[in-house]
Design a protein around this motif. Structure first.
Motif, PDB file in Angstrom:
ATOM      1  N   PRO A  35       0.946  -1.198  -0.055  1.00  0.00           N
ATOM      2  CA  PRO A  35       0.120   0.079   0.054  1.00  0.00           C
ATOM      3  C   PRO A  35       0.909   1.240  -0.131  1.00  0.00           C
ATOM      4  N   VAL A  36       0.409   2.107  -0.913  1.00  0.00           N
ATOM      5  CA  VAL A  36       1.250   3.386  -0.947  1.00  0.00           C
ATOM      6  C   VAL A  36       0.233   4.764  -0.778  1.00  0.00           C
ATOM      7  N   LEU A  37      -1.162   4.592  -0.695  1.00  0.00           N
ATOM      8  CA  LEU A  37      -1.903   5.255  -0.429  1.00  0.00           C
ATOM      9  C   LEU A  37      -2.900   5.263   0.584  1.00  0.00           C
ATOM     10  N   SER A  38      -3.428   6.518   1.208  1.00  0.00           N
ATOM     11  CA  SER A  38      -4.234   6.049   2.164  1.00  0.00           C
ATOM     12  C   SER A  38      -5.596   5.599   1.608  1.00  0.00           C
ATOM     13  N   GLY A  39      -6.175   4.519   2.487  1.00  0.00           N
ATOM     14  CA  GLY A  39      -7.033   3.563   2.074  1.00  0.00           C
ATOM     15  C   GLY A  39      -6.453   2.281   1.524  1.00  0.00           C
ATOM     16  N   GLY A  40      -5.131   2.256   1.403  1.00  0.00           N
ATOM     17  CA  GLY A  40      -4.487   1.010   1.204  1.00  0.00           C
ATOM     18  C   GLY A  40      -4.106   0.540  -0.133  1.00  0.00           C
ATOM     19  N   LYS A  44       0.387  -1.254  -7.892  1.00  0.00           N
ATOM     20  CA  LYS A  44      -0.409  -2.222  -8.778  1.00  0.00           C
ATOM     21  C   LYS A  44      -1.989  -1.674  -8.870  1.00  0.00           C
ATOM     22  N   GLN A  45      -2.559  -1.556  -7.937  1.00  0.00           N
ATOM     23  CA  GLN A  45      -3.755  -0.982  -7.876  1.00  0.00           C
ATOM     24  C   GLN A  45      -4.130   0.253  -8.534  1.00  0.00           C
ATOM     25  N   VAL A  46      -3.056   1.112  -8.591  1.00  0.00           N
ATOM     26  CA  VAL A  46      -3.287   2.681  -9.122  1.00  0.00           C
ATOM     27  C   VAL A  46      -2.966   2.227 -10.614  1.00  0.00           C
ATOM     28  N   TYR A  75     -17.930   5.033 -13.576  1.00  0.00           N
ATOM     29  CA  TYR A  75     -16.767   4.063 -13.676  1.00  0.00           C
ATOM     30  C   TYR A  75     -16.829   3.782 -12.312  1.00  0.00           C
ATOM     31  N   ASP A  76     -17.047   2.363 -11.798  1.00  0.00           N
ATOM     32  CA  ASP A  76     -16.561   1.945 -10.439  1.00  0.00           C
ATOM     33  C   ASP A  76     -15.409   1.558 -10.263  1.00  0.00           C
ATOM     34  N   GLN A  77     -14.511   2.421 -10.018  1.00  0.00           N
ATOM     35  CA  GLN A  77     -13.019   2.084  -9.857  1.00  0.00           C
ATOM     36  C   GLN A  77     -12.604   0.976  -8.820  1.00  0.00           C
ATOM     37  N   HIS A 144      -1.912  13.088 -11.882  1.00  0.00           N
ATOM     38  CA  HIS A 144      -2.320  13.137 -10.591  1.00  0.00           C
ATOM     39  C   HIS A 144      -1.822  11.827  -9.967  1.00  0.00           C
ATOM     40  N   HIS A 145      -2.103  10.644 -10.482  1.00  0.00           N
ATOM     41  CA  HIS A 145      -1.896   9.366 -10.129  1.00  0.00           C
ATOM     42  C   HIS A 145      -0.447   8.893 -10.197  1.00  0.00           C
ATOM     43  N   LEU A 146       0.056   9.279 -11.306  1.00  0.00           N
ATOM     44  CA  LEU A 146       1.375   9.008 -11.402  1.00  0.00           C
ATOM     45  C   LEU A 146       2.288   9.687 -10.304  1.00  0.00           C
ATOM     46  N   GLY A 147       1.931  10.860  -9.895  1.00  0.00           N
ATOM     47  CA  GLY A 147       2.794  11.580  -8.695  1.00  0.00           C
ATOM     48  C   GLY A 147       2.297  10.757  -7.398  1.00  0.00           C
TER      49      GLY A 147
END
Length: 155
Positions: A35-40, A44-46, A75-77, A144-147
């Protein structure tokens, strides 16, 4: 006239992909699942989410260029990342797919017909936006997500 106004956006997308791909290939498989983001969410997921974004936007760009207006589903991410079992996919597969898909998407963006850039598109229950906005917002979303996963450099 096809594409000229979108060529700069396309070129920037190619540069972003080239830079991020080099960084992402350096991430070890074991690290890609942590996990690298809050929320876990993990890298890979990003990246799975960004592959979905490329896929969804590819369809939006092409279909909007062929119609006068379009309504697209939302879209249901979380659901998409879960159903595709992104966590179980090989990291190099995800990076390669993401990079290749975005290079192809950049090619398509460069060739969007100028006459279709103002085509209105509605995604889910959101307010309609133009095809031009969708393409420009795609790059903002990507950056944004790459950051978030440490895959950007100054370009």
């Amino acid at each position: 006239m096809i594409g000229e106004p979108m060529k700069e956006l396309s070129d920037k997308l190619v540069r972003v992909v080239r830079s991020a791909e080099a960084i992402l290939f350096q991430v070890p498989e074991a690290e890609s699942s942590k996990p690298v983001l809050s929320g876990g969410w993990s890298r890979k997921q990003v990246l799975g989410h960004l592959i979905d974004s490329a896929s969804n936007n590819h369809q939006r760009f092409v279909r909007a260029a062929l119609q006068t207006a379009l309504d697209f589903p939302g879209y249901d991410q979380d659901g998409c990342v879960r159903v595709q079992a992104v966590e179980e996919a090989d990291w190099t597969l995800l990076v390669s797919l993401w990079a290749g898909y975005n290079r192809y998407l950049a090619h398509g963006i460069a060739h969007l017909p100028v006459s279709k850039l103002e085509t209105l598109c509605r995604i889910g229950s959101d307010e309609p936006v133009t095809l031009r906005f969708l393409a420009e917002d795609y790059l903002r979303h990507l950056l944004h997500h790459l950051g978030q996963i440490g895959a950007t450099t100054s370009l």
